[in-house]
Design a protein around this motif. Structure first.
Motif, PDB file in Angstrom:
ATOM      1  N   SER A   6       0.845  -1.180   0.000  1.00 17.30           N
ATOM      2  CA  SER A   6       0.000   0.000   0.000  1.00 17.30           C
ATOM      3  C   SER A   6       0.891   1.244   0.000  1.00 17.30           C
ATOM      4  CB  SER A   6      -0.909   0.018   1.228  1.00 17.30           C
ATOM      5  OG  SER A   6      -0.160   0.317   2.390  1.00 17.30           O
ATOM      6  N   ILE A   7       0.306   2.371  -0.334  1.00 20.49           N
ATOM      7  CA  ILE A   7       1.046   3.627  -0.331  1.00 20.49           C
ATOM      8  C   ILE A   7       1.593   3.900   1.067  1.00 20.49           C
ATOM      9  CG2 ILE A   7       0.798   6.131  -0.540  1.00 20.49           C
ATOM     10  CD1 ILE A   7      -1.083   5.594  -2.932  1.00 20.49           C
ATOM     11  N   ASN A   8       0.803   3.640   2.080  1.00 21.51           N
ATOM     12  CA  ASN A   8       1.267   3.856   3.461  1.00 21.51           C
ATOM     13  C   ASN A   8       2.426   2.930   3.813  1.00 21.51           C
ATOM     14  OD1 ASN A   8      -0.447   5.959   4.075  1.00 21.51           O
ATOM     15  ND2 ASN A   8      -2.052   4.614   4.855  1.00 21.51           N
ATOM     16  N   ASP A   9       2.373   1.683   3.334  1.00 21.47           N
ATOM     17  CA  ASP A   9       3.473   0.745   3.583  1.00 21.47           C
ATOM     18  C   ASP A   9       4.759   1.238   2.928  1.00 21.47           C
ATOM     19  OD1 ASP A   9       1.843  -0.956   5.033  1.00 21.47           O
ATOM     20  OD2 ASP A   9       1.507  -2.340   3.357  1.00 21.47           O
ATOM     21  N   ILE A  10       4.643   1.769   1.716  1.00 22.43           N
ATOM     22  CA  ILE A  10       5.821   2.277   1.009  1.00 22.43           C
ATOM     23  C   ILE A  10       6.399   3.473   1.745  1.00 22.43           C
ATOM     24  CG2 ILE A  10       6.646   3.341  -1.129  1.00 22.43           C
ATOM     25  CD1 ILE A  10       4.521   1.645  -2.608  1.00 22.43           C
ATOM     26  N   ARG A  11       5.535   4.377   2.174  1.00 22.64           N
ATOM     27  CA  ARG A  11       6.016   5.554   2.908  1.00 22.64           C
ATOM     28  C   ARG A  11       6.703   5.161   4.210  1.00 22.64           C
ATOM     29  NH1 ARG A  11       0.718   9.215   1.682  1.00 22.64           N
ATOM     30  NH2 ARG A  11       1.402   9.955  -0.361  1.00 22.64           N
ATOM     31  N   THR A  12       6.137   4.181   4.890  1.00 22.88           N
ATOM     32  CA  THR A  12       6.741   3.692   6.132  1.00 22.88           C
ATOM     33  C   THR A  12       8.105   3.080   5.847  1.00 22.88           C
ATOM     34  OG1 THR A  12       4.584   3.303   7.139  1.00 22.88           O
ATOM     35  CG2 THR A  12       6.450   2.099   8.078  1.00 22.88           C
ATOM     36  N   ALA A  13       8.187   2.296   4.794  1.00 18.07           N
ATOM     37  CA  ALA A  13       9.459   1.673   4.423  1.00 18.07           C
ATOM     38  C   ALA A  13      10.505   2.731   4.109  1.00 18.07           C
ATOM     39  CB  ALA A  13       9.257   0.744   3.224  1.00 18.07           C
ATOM     40  N   ILE A  40      15.599   3.123  -1.521  1.00 13.93           N
ATOM     41  CA  ILE A  40      14.684   4.250  -1.281  1.00 13.93           C
ATOM     42  C   ILE A  40      14.235   4.835  -2.609  1.00 13.93           C
ATOM     43  CG2 ILE A  40      14.527   6.605  -0.391  1.00 13.93           C
ATOM     44  CD1 ILE A  40      16.424   5.679   1.903  1.00 13.93           C
ATOM     45  N   ARG A  41      15.186   5.034  -3.534  1.00 11.63           N
ATOM     46  CA  ARG A  41      14.828   5.580  -4.851  1.00 11.63           C
ATOM     47  C   ARG A  41      13.821   4.679  -5.565  1.00 11.63           C
ATOM     48  NH1 ARG A  41      19.954   7.650  -4.487  1.00 11.63           N
ATOM     49  NH2 ARG A  41      21.031   5.818  -5.286  1.00 11.63           N
ATOM     50  N   GLY A  42      14.000   3.376  -5.437  1.00 12.91           N
ATOM     51  CA  GLY A  42      13.064   2.436  -6.053  1.00 12.91           C
ATOM     52  C   GLY A  42      11.655   2.602  -5.494  1.00 12.91           C
ATOM     53  N   TYR A  43      11.563   2.738  -4.183  1.00 16.32           N
ATOM     54  CA  TYR A  43      10.252   2.950  -3.559  1.00 16.32           C
ATOM     55  C   TYR A  43       9.659   4.300  -3.970  1.00 16.32           C
ATOM     56  CZ  TYR A  43      10.591  -1.091  -0.418  1.00 16.32           C
ATOM     57  OH  TYR A  43      10.671  -2.355   0.110  1.00 16.32           O
ATOM     58  N   GLN A  44      10.505   5.320  -4.074  1.00 19.08           N
ATOM     59  CA  GLN A  44      10.014   6.633  -4.494  1.00 19.08           C
ATOM     60  C   GLN A  44       9.480   6.578  -5.925  1.00 19.08           C
ATOM     61  OE1 GLN A  44      13.612   8.788  -3.576  1.00 19.08           O
ATOM     62  NE2 GLN A  44      12.709   9.684  -1.742  1.00 19.08           N
ATOM     63  N   GLU A  45      10.171   5.849  -6.791  1.00 20.36           N
ATOM     64  CA  GLU A  45       9.700   5.697  -8.164  1.00 20.36           C
ATOM     65  C   GLU A  45       8.364   4.967  -8.211  1.00 20.36           C
ATOM     66  OE1 GLU A  45      12.853   3.801 -10.307  1.00 20.36           O
ATOM     67  OE2 GLU A  45      14.185   5.530 -10.077  1.00 20.36           O
ATOM     68  N   GLU A  46       8.240   3.956  -7.374  1.00 16.69           N
ATOM     69  CA  GLU A  46       6.986   3.217  -7.309  1.00 16.69           C
ATOM     70  C   GLU A  46       5.846   4.136  -6.846  1.00 16.69           C
ATOM     71  OE1 GLU A  46       4.993  -0.698  -5.190  1.00 16.69           O
ATOM     72  OE2 GLU A  46       7.183  -0.525  -5.277  1.00 16.69           O
ATOM     73  N   LEU A  47       6.117   4.984  -5.856  1.00 18.83           N
ATOM     74  CA  LEU A  47       5.102   5.950  -5.393  1.00 18.83           C
ATOM     75  C   LEU A  47       4.718   6.915  -6.509  1.00 18.83           C
ATOM     76  CD1 LEU A  47       5.953   7.171  -1.783  1.00 18.83           C
ATOM     77  CD2 LEU A  47       3.933   5.936  -2.539  1.00 18.83           C
TER      78      LEU A  47
END
Length: 51
Positions: A6-13, A40-47
């Motif tokens: 979820s978006i919240n899970d990604i932000r938490t990560a 972190i960059r990978g998660y930011q791209e996913e967001l």
């Protein structure tokens, strides 16, 4: 099949990984810090791709 976060899970990560990245840099573990920053960059791209 991959796990969808979820978006919240990604932000938490991202928050947790930033703490780990900062700790690694303080301890002089640049290679570890750079690897964490890449994750972190990978998660930011996913967001950014999410609606």
């Amino acid at each position: 099949m991959g796990h969808v976060m979820s978006i919240n899970d990604i932000r938490t990560a991202i928050r947790e990984l930033r703490v780990r990245e900062n700790e690694a840099r303080k301890e002089g573990r640049e290679a570890d810090a750079n690897e964490i920053a890449e994750r972190i960059r990978g998660y930011q791209e996913e967001l950014a791709e999410r609606p």
